[in-house]
Design a protein around this motif. Structure first.
Motif, short mmCIF file in Angstrom:
data_model
loop_
_atom_site.label_atom_id
_atom_site.label_comp_id
_atom_site.label_asym_id
_atom_site.label_seq_id
_atom_site.Cartn_x
_atom_site.Cartn_y
_atom_site.Cartn_z
N LYS A 93 -37.56 -21.91 55.46
CA LYS A 93 -36.13 -21.73 55.70
C LYS A 93 -35.81 -20.32 56.16
N ARG A 94 -36.53 -19.33 55.65
CA ARG A 94 -36.32 -17.97 56.11
C ARG A 94 -36.73 -17.81 57.57
N ALA A 95 -37.77 -18.55 57.97
CA ALA A 95 -38.19 -18.51 59.37
C ALA A 95 -37.19 -19.21 60.27
N GLU A 96 -36.55 -20.24 59.73
CA GLU A 96 -35.62 -21.04 60.52
C GLU A 96 -34.21 -20.44 60.56
N TYR A 97 -33.80 -19.80 59.46
CA TYR A 97 -32.44 -19.26 59.36
C TYR A 97 -32.50 -17.80 58.93
N GLU A 101 -26.17 -16.52 54.92
CA GLU A 101 -25.16 -17.53 54.59
C GLU A 101 -25.53 -18.90 55.15
N MET A 102 -26.07 -18.92 56.35
CA MET A 102 -26.49 -20.19 56.93
C MET A 102 -27.62 -20.79 56.11
N ARG A 103 -28.55 -19.95 55.71
CA ARG A 103 -29.69 -20.42 54.91
C ARG A 103 -29.20 -20.92 53.55
N LEU A 104 -28.25 -20.21 52.97
CA LEU A 104 -27.69 -20.61 51.69
C LEU A 104 -27.00 -21.97 51.79
N ASP A 105 -26.30 -22.22 52.90
CA ASP A 105 -25.64 -23.50 53.10
C ASP A 105 -26.66 -24.65 53.15
N VAL A 106 -27.80 -24.38 53.78
CA VAL A 106 -28.86 -25.39 53.86
C VAL A 106 -29.43 -25.67 52.47
N SER A 196 -24.55 -17.17 43.98
CA SER A 196 -23.70 -17.80 42.96
C SER A 196 -23.36 -19.24 43.32
N ARG A 197 -23.10 -19.52 44.60
CA ARG A 197 -22.78 -20.91 45.01
C ARG A 197 -23.99 -21.82 44.83
N LEU A 198 -25.16 -21.29 45.15
CA LEU A 198 -26.38 -22.07 44.98
C LEU A 198 -26.62 -22.35 43.50
N ASP A 199 -26.42 -21.36 42.66
CA ASP A 199 -26.63 -21.53 41.22
C ASP A 199 -25.70 -22.59 40.64
#
Length: 229
Positions: A93-97, A101-106, A196-199
């Motif tokens: 995911k780090r390679a893709e995004y 914030e975009m990565r967090l949304d995924v 925080s949103r992910l948690d």
């Protein structure tokens, strides 16, 4: 050719890891409502292996089309989610995004998907376990009234035991997924990402897993009280 070897090696690694990490409990004697439902594939070894094979083939196709190694590894991971393992999922995911914030949304979307899957398993399990509780109540009454059919009772208990073992195996895989998400969140937090949103979503996943665990524990407790000599 070297790039293809990389992807093939990854695919084999994923499959072997899935064999080690996912459940191997037999479905023999398990209620068909559990094994034949659409939820049966969730958190199972067969689903894990199918995902890994699909990921490998997708990555090979990407490289044959001239894609870059990093991008192909990321695209190969699509659909597997965190089941491929926390570290590999995080790297892909780090390679893709590159954008946090975009990565967090995924991440959040994938956690929600896992939560829905747990919920689906829980709903199916509840119907089966409620039926098991009713059976155990009947058996207890028959024991008290000395009207027990031992052969039928043994058959009933065999299936209940199989249901419990099957669901505990699912539960183990679910907890592994949850732990992987906690690890991903921790690593991203250490990198300076606000998680925080992910948690919050991981907390929802934990609550849903706990619902299933409580259901299993209740039936296990009632089952242990039924003694057929």
């Amino acid at each position: 050719m070297n790039k293809i070897i990389v992807i093939l090696t990854l695919c084999i690694s994923l499959i072997l890891t899935g064999c080690q990490g996912s459940g191997g409990v037999s479905s023999r004697n398990v209620d068909p409502a559990l094994t034949k439902s659409n939820t049966a594939k969730f958190f199972s070894k067969s689903a894990w292996q199918s995902c890994a094979i699909g990921a490998g083939l997708g990555g090979i196709g990407c490289m044959l089309a001239g894609g870059k190694t990093g991008v192909c590894l990321a695209s190969a991971a699509v659909g597997c989610g965190v089941m491929m393992g926390a570290n590999y999922y995080l790297d892909s995911k780090r390679a893709e995004y590159a954008d946090d914030e975009m990565r967090l949304d995924v991440y959040i979307q994938d956690v929600q998907k896992n939560t829905y899957e747990v919920q689906a398993v829980t709903e199916t399990a509840k119907a089966v376990l409620d039926k098991n509780l009713a059976t155990l109540k009947v058996l207890n009454n028959q024991i008290k009234n000395d009207t027990l059919n031992k052969k039928q009772a043994q058959n009933d208990l065999t299936q209940i035991d199989a249901n419990i073992a099957y669901l505990r195996d699912k539960l183990k895989s679910m907890k592994k997924v949850e732990n992987d998400w906690v690890s991903i969140s921790s690593q991203e937090r250490q990198s300076g990402v606000r998680v925080s949103r992910l948690d919050q979503q991981i907390s929802q996943l934990h609550k849903q897993i706990s619902v299933l665990e409580n259901q299993i524990n209740l039936v296990t407790k009632q089952r242990s009280a039924v003694k057929v000599s």
